[in-house]
Structures are given as C-alpha cells and as structure tokens.
Enzyme design. Structure first.
Site, mmCIF file in Angstrom:
data_model
loop_
_atom_site.group_PDB
_atom_site.id
_atom_site.type_symbol
_atom_site.label_atom_id
_atom_site.label_comp_id
_atom_site.label_asym_id
_atom_site.label_seq_id
_atom_site.Cartn_x
_atom_site.Cartn_y
_atom_site.Cartn_z
ATOM 1 C CG HIS A 40 -2.037 0.949 1.184
ATOM 2 N ND1 HIS A 40 -1.848 2.308 1.251
ATOM 3 C CD2 HIS A 40 -3.367 0.759 1.056
ATOM 4 C CE1 HIS A 40 -3.031 2.905 1.166
ATOM 5 N NE2 HIS A 40 -3.964 1.987 1.036
ATOM 6 N NE ARG A 59 -3.571 7.035 -1.936
ATOM 7 C CZ ARG A 59 -3.804 6.049 -2.769
ATOM 8 N NH1 ARG A 59 -3.822 6.270 -4.073
ATOM 9 N NH2 ARG A 59 -3.987 4.817 -2.330
#
Ligand SMILES: Cc1cc2nc3c(=O)[nH]c(=O)nc-3n(C[C@H](O)[C@H](O)[C@H](O)COP(=O)(O)OP(=O)(O)OC[C@H]3O[C@@H](n4cnc5c(N)ncnc54)[C@H](O)[C@@H]3O)c2cc1C
Length: 493
Positions: free
Chosen positions: A277, A300
């Site tokens: 990740h 995000r």
C-alpha cells in the site's frame, strides 16, 4: 524375586501416575455431539464471522476458533470502506453503477491474473451482501466515496466509527447472543483432521493443551500472511524483496490457513502477488517501527495530495495502489523523500473522525497555512505554493494535469488555508495469493478437485484480485466468500 508390601504399593502407584500422565498428554477428543450440520470456522475476522452467521441462518451449529484473545483480526482495522455496485446508498446519492462496471474495473486491476469466475462471484454478490449487513446487523453504510482504480464512487462506510470496526463488531456482538454459536478464543488451530479423503475436524492448542474436535465441515478464514516475517515464513519464501518493508497487519497474519490447507494438498495460487500500500504513516516518535498505521485510502479519495521533499507532486494520487507505490518508490530511490500527504480543510471536514484520530495519535499534523508547514518540515515554501496553485488549475479544468488526474475532490488548496500533513511510506498490506477455491468457496486440490469438507473465505483465499486489489474489495471478499462458504458448508454431508 519377592517384593515387600510397600514396594508393591509404590510400584502400582507409579504405574497409575504414568498412565494418567500419558493420558493427560494425549490430544483431547471432544465429543461435540456432532450433528450433520456442526461446522468449525477457523478465524474470527469478517470472513469467519460472515460464514458463522450464514451457517446459523441455514440452521447449522457453529464452533468458531480464534488464536487471539479477541476476535476481529485485520477486519477491525479497515478504515476506508466496503465496495458494492448497484446499492441502495448509491442510488439515493444519485450514483449510477452496475455489476458490469465493477467487474470491468476489477478485471482491469487484476491484469493478466484476472479469474472471471471469482471476480463475478465478488461483484455480482456485492450489493446483496451490503444489504445483508445493513438488514441483519443494522450497519450504517450510507456514505459512498470514490477510491483509486474505481470508475465510480462505490466504497461504502457509515457516519459513525471506521467501517471495519463498525461492521466487524456488529457481527461479533450478534454472534455472542446466538445459542447455535460457540466461540473459543486463544484457540490456535494447528492441524486439519482427515479421514478417507474428507476433512473431519481440527486440532487446536489452548493454554498448552491440545484438543481435537470433529465436525461435518471446516471453513478456513485465517486471513493473509502480510505479517509473516519469520526466516522460514511465507514472505521470505515468496517475496524476500519485501522483508525490509514495514506492515499494516496484525501479528496474527502469518499464513496459518495456507499451511493447514497445504497439508491436505490444497493448491495455493498467486502467492508472490502481495500488495504494497502506498501510504503507511511514519510515526515521528518511532520512525523505524515495523508495524505502521495505515493512512486510509479514503484520504486520497477525499483529495489528498502527495508531495516530495521539494514540495512537488509526482503522481496522479487517484491512480491504483500499485502505480502510486511504484511512483513513490522511485522518488525515495532518487533521494527525494520523505513523501508527505497533504489535506485541505474541506477534505478534513469530510473525513473528520479519521483526521481527528490521526492527529490525536501524532501521525498527522495540522498547520494554519503552507508557510507554517514549510517552516516545520524544510519543504521549500515557494515551490509548494506553486504546486498548490497548479493543482487548483488542474482541478478547475483550466489546465490538464501532467500526471493524468481526472478525479478531483476538494481540489482547491489555498496557501493561506489549513493544511494537514503526514509523512507516508509504502507498507506491506494485503496478500492477493492464497488458497485456491472455486466460486462456491470450496477448497481445490492441486488437481482442481474440491477437497470434501473443506472451505475457505476472506484474505486466505487467492486469485480474487489477481495482480492488484482495489480498495474496499477485501472487506467485500470477506463477506461474499464468507457467506458462500457458510452456505456451501451448511449443505455438506
Ligand atoms: C490497516 C488496514 C486497513 C484496511 N482497510 C481496508 C478497507 O478499508 N477496505 C477493505 O476492503 N479492506 C481493508 N483492509 C483489508 C481487510 O481488512 C482484510 O483483508 C480483511 O479484513 C481480512 O478479513 P479476514 O476475515 O479474511 O481476516 P482477518 O480479519 O485478518 O481475520 C483472521 C482471523 O483468523 C485468526 N487466525 C489466524 N490464524 C489462526 C489459527 N491458526 N487458528 C485460529 N485462528 C486463527 C486471527 O487471529 C484473526 O482473528 C485493511 C487492512 C488493514 C491491515
């Protein structure tokens, strides 16, 4: 030779003690009054819990074993949400989505390792699985966001606690109230029992004692191996290049289920496909910690920027995890780290409980303006202001983003406005590889045949996501395949 009375007594006593000791050391056999439908679930994360509830809904008795003192596994940590296509929440928010669109996104993300049958099982059961969660456990999944790699907003969460906690704890609480369920914690399953080619139970260790239990079927739901850092572990075997990276996973994620299944010649697939990740938080108080908090994908999703030490962007933040990670690794290799994740006040407002939590943990810092951030971190203020000004133009459509970003959310950054900032690094996060099952969660042998009495669900299974898992699709995998495994095992004779 004649023995005295005392000698004979001593001899008999020793013999009795020896027999008792040998008996005590033997694995205990529990006659659980096995009915046709008594099933063992190994692992009490979301996959195991979904399987257990489904079994009970089909009239079965369940014994759920978990090696940790509390249930929940990594499922409790999930912070972004759970995917569903064509859900009630989407339609009430005016989001138009279909199983076909979700399938296309998942297939594209899975690349050359896409397996249409498993992908179809995941996507076609998604909306129904979310409504199962809401209607059976009163879980709020009314908010929907767009995560990297998805063509529309389909990652669901509620207004209260983070989604993993909200979902998993609701299933745990309800299981506690059901007489058909027995839960044993701190019960480490070490062996699958088998007779005539059929799985008949498990052996588990608890408090130094070994116990055997019989059942009509066993469901493995032990999670992945993203914390299996042992020298003889699965990371060392399949991806030694990742041993130096930190992980987001709990220490239970050591691939136990993979070993259990392999011991009965189950097939393991895609074992070298491991998701790194892009955003694990570096805690400034413990920079080298091997286990890191995840900076949720949702950050995000609500518009976070990623900037290097020069204050410059280097990637479309809404790209898929594998592509963002690759770009970050290049920046770090070029000596342009550390990489920081930046949020504006609009994004903070949208993800308020997440941000409050990260700030309280010292993983995120709140600055009154860009100059304060630049002064504190050494990032050049002028370059940062230019980056923000350019991003504003890309977000408003005035200019085209050079990194190809097209999804902008909370996209306007003022140099005089609040900035929330975190230092982030790539982290080992999720294991795409695992036990090969069919689309009904039946474990397959190396010859591709179902192993009678053995099922698997959740992160322990392999192949659902191919080369890259989309955010929100693992909680979904746990629920969908947990339910499929529960339904199939309930029918096992
Ligand atoms: C920080 C973080 C955030 C995440 N955020 C998201 C997200 O927002 N959305 C999403 O879709 N996915 C997310 N994921 C991924 C997702 O949470 C997991 O992949 C998923 O929850 C796995 O569920 P599971 O039930 O298969 O395994 P787990 O939840 O890990 O549960 C496995 C259980 O099995 C038990 N166990 C293991 N071995 C044994 C044994 N030998 N005997 C008995 N018990 C055993 C463990 O103790 C554990 O309780 C996140 C993961 C992490 C780490």
């Amino acid at each position: 030779m004649a023995f005295s009375r005392n000698q004979s007594l001593f001899f008999i006593l020793t013999l009795v003690l020896a027999v008792l000791l040998v008996n005590w050391l033997q694995p205990k056999e529990i006659d659980m009054n096995v009915s046709q439908t008594r099933t063992i679930v190994v692992g009490g994360g979301l996959a195991g819990l979904s399987a257990a509830h489904t079994l009970i809904q089909h009239g079965a008795q369940v014994l759920l074993l978990d090696k940790k003192p509390s249930l929940g596994g990594n499922s409790m940590k999930a912070s972004s949400g759970i995917n569903g296509a064509g859900t009630e929440a989407q339609s009430s928010l005016g989001v138009s989505d279909t199983v076909e669109a979700f399938t296309a996104d998942t297939t594209s993300s899975a690349g050359q390792l896409a397996r249409p049958d498993l992908i179809h099982a995941l996507t076609s059961n998604s909306a129904e699985s979310l409504s199962w969660l809401s209607s059976n456990f009163s879980i709020d999944l009314s908010l929907v966001s767009l995560l990297g790699g998805h063509s529309v907003a389909r990652t669901h969460r509620g207004r209260g606690p983070p989604p993993g906690f909200a979902i998993t704890s609701a299933l745990m609480k309800k299981l506690d109230t059901l007489p058909a369920a027995e839960v044993i914690k701190s019960a480490h399953v070490v062996r699958l029992l088998e007779a005539n080619g059929r799985v008949t139970g498990v052996e588990y260790e608890t408090n130094g004692e070994t116990t055997s239990v019989q059942a009509n079927a066993v469901i493995i739901a032990t999670g992945g191996y993203a914390a299996d850092y042992a020298p003889s572990g699965l990371l060392a075997k399949y991806r030694p290049d990742l041993l130096g990276l930190p992980t987001t996973n709990g220490d239970h994620a050591t691939g136990d289920g993979h070993r259990l299944a392999s011991s009965l010649h189950a097939s393991l697939i895609d074992m070298d496909e491991i998701q790194v990740h892009p955003t694990g938080f570096v805690d400034p108080k413990d920079e080298g910690a091997k286990t890191k908090f995840l900076a949720a994908e949702a950050l995000r999703g609500v518009g976070a920027l990623l900037v290097d030490a020069d204050g410059k962007r280097f990637v479309d933040e809404m790209e898929r995890r594998d592509n963002v990670t690759k770009a970050m690794q290049e920046i770090i290799e070029q000596g342009k780290g550390p990489i920081r994740l930046l949020l504006n006040a609009d994004a903070e407002k949208e993800l308020k409980s997440h941000c409050d939590f990260y700030v309280s943990k010292g993983l995120m810092k709140r600055y009154e303006n860009a100059a304060d951030f630049a002064k504190d971190t050494g990032v050049p203020n002028a370059a940062l202001i230019q980056t923000l000004a350019e991003h504003n133009k890309y977000a408003s459509g005035e200019l085209k983003d050079p990194f190809g970003k097209i999804h902008f959310h909370n996209g306007q950054f003022s140099p005089d406005g609040v900035l929330l900032a975190s230092w982030v690094v790539p982290v080992v996060h999720y294991t795409m590889g695992g036990i090969h099952t069919d689309a009904s969660a039946r474990v397959l042998s190396a010859e591709g045949k179902p192993i009678p009495g053995l099922y698997a669900a959740g992160e322990v299974i392999g192949g659902v996501h191919g080369k890259n898992r989309l955010g929100g699709s693992s909680l979904l995998e746990a629920v969908v395949f947990g339910r499929l495994a529960g339904a199939a095992a309930a029918e096992a004779k």
